[in-house]
Design a protein around this motif. Structure first.
Motif, PDB file in Angstrom:
ATOM      1  N   ALA A 175       0.119   3.364   8.597  1.00  0.00           N
ATOM      2  CA  ALA A 175       0.852   2.307   7.908  1.00  0.00           C
ATOM      3  C   ALA A 175       1.305   1.227   8.888  1.00  0.00           C
ATOM      4  O   ALA A 175       1.190   0.020   8.612  1.00  0.00           O
ATOM      5  CB  ALA A 175       2.050   2.902   7.178  1.00  0.00           C
ATOM      6  N   THR A 183       5.295   4.929   2.899  1.00  0.00           N
ATOM      7  CA  THR A 183       4.679   6.005   3.677  1.00  0.00           C
ATOM      8  C   THR A 183       5.624   7.192   3.767  1.00  0.00           C
ATOM      9  O   THR A 183       6.789   7.118   3.392  1.00  0.00           O
ATOM     10  CB  THR A 183       4.269   5.500   5.077  1.00  0.00           C
ATOM     11  OG1 THR A 183       3.485   6.499   5.737  1.00  0.00           O
ATOM     12  CG2 THR A 183       5.476   5.162   5.933  1.00  0.00           C
ATOM     13  N   ASN A 198      -4.571   2.862  -0.226  1.00  0.00           N
ATOM     14  CA  ASN A 198      -3.944   4.002  -0.899  1.00  0.00           C
ATOM     15  C   ASN A 198      -4.719   5.262  -0.563  1.00  0.00           C
ATOM     16  O   ASN A 198      -5.853   5.430  -0.994  1.00  0.00           O
ATOM     17  CB  ASN A 198      -3.928   3.763  -2.412  1.00  0.00           C
ATOM     18  CG  ASN A 198      -3.198   4.878  -3.141  1.00  0.00           C
ATOM     19  OD1 ASN A 198      -3.779   5.924  -3.420  1.00  0.00           O
ATOM     20  ND2 ASN A 198      -1.936   4.660  -3.434  1.00  0.00           N
ATOM     21  N   GLY A 253       0.812  -1.212   0.000  1.00  0.00           N
ATOM     22  CA  GLY A 253       0.000   0.000   0.000  1.00  0.00           C
ATOM     23  C   GLY A 253       0.842   1.257   0.000  1.00  0.00           C
ATOM     24  O   GLY A 253       2.071   1.213   0.116  1.00  0.00           O
ATOM     25  N   ILE A 291       4.273  -1.131   3.118  1.00  0.00           N
ATOM     26  CA  ILE A 291       3.601   0.135   2.826  1.00  0.00           C
ATOM     27  C   ILE A 291       4.647   1.223   2.607  1.00  0.00           C
ATOM     28  O   ILE A 291       5.591   1.371   3.397  1.00  0.00           O
ATOM     29  CB  ILE A 291       2.628   0.557   3.948  1.00  0.00           C
ATOM     30  CG1 ILE A 291       1.446  -0.422   4.021  1.00  0.00           C
ATOM     31  CG2 ILE A 291       2.111   1.974   3.721  1.00  0.00           C
ATOM     32  CD1 ILE A 291       0.386  -0.062   5.033  1.00  0.00           C
ATOM     33  N   CYS A 343      -1.358  -5.850   5.343  1.00  0.00           N
ATOM     34  CA  CYS A 343      -0.363  -5.557   4.308  1.00  0.00           C
ATOM     35  C   CYS A 343       0.985  -6.144   4.715  1.00  0.00           C
ATOM     36  O   CYS A 343       1.261  -6.344   5.902  1.00  0.00           O
ATOM     37  CB  CYS A 343      -0.192  -4.046   4.122  1.00  0.00           C
ATOM     38  SG  CYS A 343      -1.598  -3.208   3.394  1.00  0.00           S
TER      39      CYS A 343
END
Length: 416
Positions: A175, A189, A158, A102, A187, A184
């Protein structure tokens, strides 16, 4: 439910004191000031004529001319820093489940320059609404993570967090929690901001938030100094790759640090001013320590919000003394905004990176430009004044606060 461990496996930085991770650390280590006269527009009639702009940044080094025109500077900065972080992580993008990757990004304002220029163009015209078809997609704050995911095919969560200057710290905490809960594996971030514009400078000047030390811009950001008179506006981006520990371990990734926890709170006090006793700041640090399962005496270093404002600096240090008690005097406290200026929604990201690099190099960057002692500040606190200090840092805290009373705090630990 057993929470998963989360680690940092890649970082990228685009800052007023360095345009990549290595250069950023060199600027931090040596106490470099990023503040200088503004080059983007004529400041003759502005109260403040300086800011912490990027130096030597050319979008055509990263994008073709057509692509660059479709991206506001804040989105360009997001793509540049995230690309560096992804490369730094060493992750093989062809061998990850992209539905489990993500992008959670922070931006306090977003495409301010795009908005400003389109409105000025309309106002100077004949009243016909001739707006650029890319006006809206360039301006909206969520376009930065959107563009990152489109470029790399990441199909996990997202979105953008918007909590003023706490935005990218909020993004990191979100995150962290997505990965902790097993939603997830990876991520991207961080945060980006590009508010050194006519509207940005004029707006912050109107609310008396900025330093007006036009005779000495390089020393204008002076957190904790008795003569501080406001923050210095900065721009840029910071990106971090957060990854589930076992996932990172399985691919033999370099691990910079573990993300132990995050805390959130609200001042519930005033639109722009901090609570004078730092009540919300006390709570956010307590929440962060509890979330991380740590005691106050476990913390070695704190990168403060430390914006160089008369009220904010004192309130934050009072809160640190209250939370950490006698141990507060044993912590290296600093404000890297003395060098970078205040990157608004990107501040939490670049300051988290500074905290992690301090752990990696066993060196706490300085709070520069300090000359006059503020009698409201406890003299026993080690504010890491004017020169970096060697120190083994095993646990580092990063504080970020935003207009509206938003408080966010993140804790990182060095892996043994």
């Amino acid at each position: 439910m057993q929470l998963k461990r989360v680690v940092v496996t890649g970082m990228g930085a685009l800052t007023p004191i360095g345009n990549n991770l290595e250069a950023y650390w060199e600027g931090l280590r040596t106490g470099k000031s990023g503040s200088a006269p503004i080059t983007y527009f004529d400041t003759e009639k502005f109260k403040t004529s300086f800011a912490c702009e990027l130096k030597g940044y050319n979008p055509e080094d990263f994008f073709d001319r057509k692509e660059a025109r479709k991206l506001d500077r804040f989105a360009q900065y997001a793509l540049v820093s995230s690309d560096e972080a992804i490369a730094d992580s060493g992750i093989d993008l062809d061998n990850v489940d992209k539905f489990r990757v993500g992008v959670v990004w922070g931006a306090g304002i977003g495409g301010l320059e795009t908005f400003q220029n389109e409105v000025i163009g309309y106002a100077n015209g004949d009243g016909t609404p001739r707006f650029n078809p890319f006006f809206i997609p360039k301006m909206i704050a969520d376009i930065a993570p959107g563009n990152i995911s489109i470029k790399h095919g990441f199909m996990g969560p997202n979105y953008t967090t918007v909590s003023a200057c706490a935005s990218s710290a909020n993004a990191m905490i979100d995150a962290l929690n997505y990965i902790r809960l097993g939603h997830c594996d990876v991520i991207v971030t961080g945060g980006s901001e590009a508010a050194v514009t006519i509207a940005g400078m004029g707006g912050f000047n109107a609310m008396h938030a900025l330093s007006t030390r036009n005779d000495s811009p390089e020393t204008a950001s002076r957190p904790f100094d008795a003569t501080r008179d406001g923050f210095v506006l900065g721009e840029g981006a910071g990106a971090l790759i957060l990854e589930e520990y076992e996932h990172a371990k399985a691919r033999g990734a370099k691990i910079y640090a573990e993300v132990l926890g995050g805390g959130l709170s609200s001042d519930a006090y005033h639109m722009t001013a901090p609570h004078p006793e730092g009540i919300g700041v006390v709570k956010v640090m307590e929440n962060c320590l509890q979330n991380a399962g740590l005691k106050p005496e476990d913390v070695d270093a704190i990168n403060t919000h430390g914006t160089s404002t008369p009220l904010g600096d004192v309130a934050e240090l009072k809160a640190i003394s209250k939370v950490f008690g006698d141990h507060a005097t044993k912590i290296n406290i600093n404000s890297t905004k003395s060098m970078t200026g205040h990157l608004l929604g990107a501040a939490g990201a670049i300051e988290a990176i500074a905290s992690i690099l301090a752990m990696e190099h066993s060196l706490v960057p300085p709070t520069i430009n300090h000359n006059v002692v503020d009698e409201q500040i406890d003299p026993s606190l080690n504010l890491t004044l004017n020169k970096a200090q060697k120190r083994e840092v095993n646990v580092a805290m990063s504080n970020t606060f935003g207009f509206g009373g938003h408080n966010a705090c993140v804790l990182f630990k060095k892996l043994g």
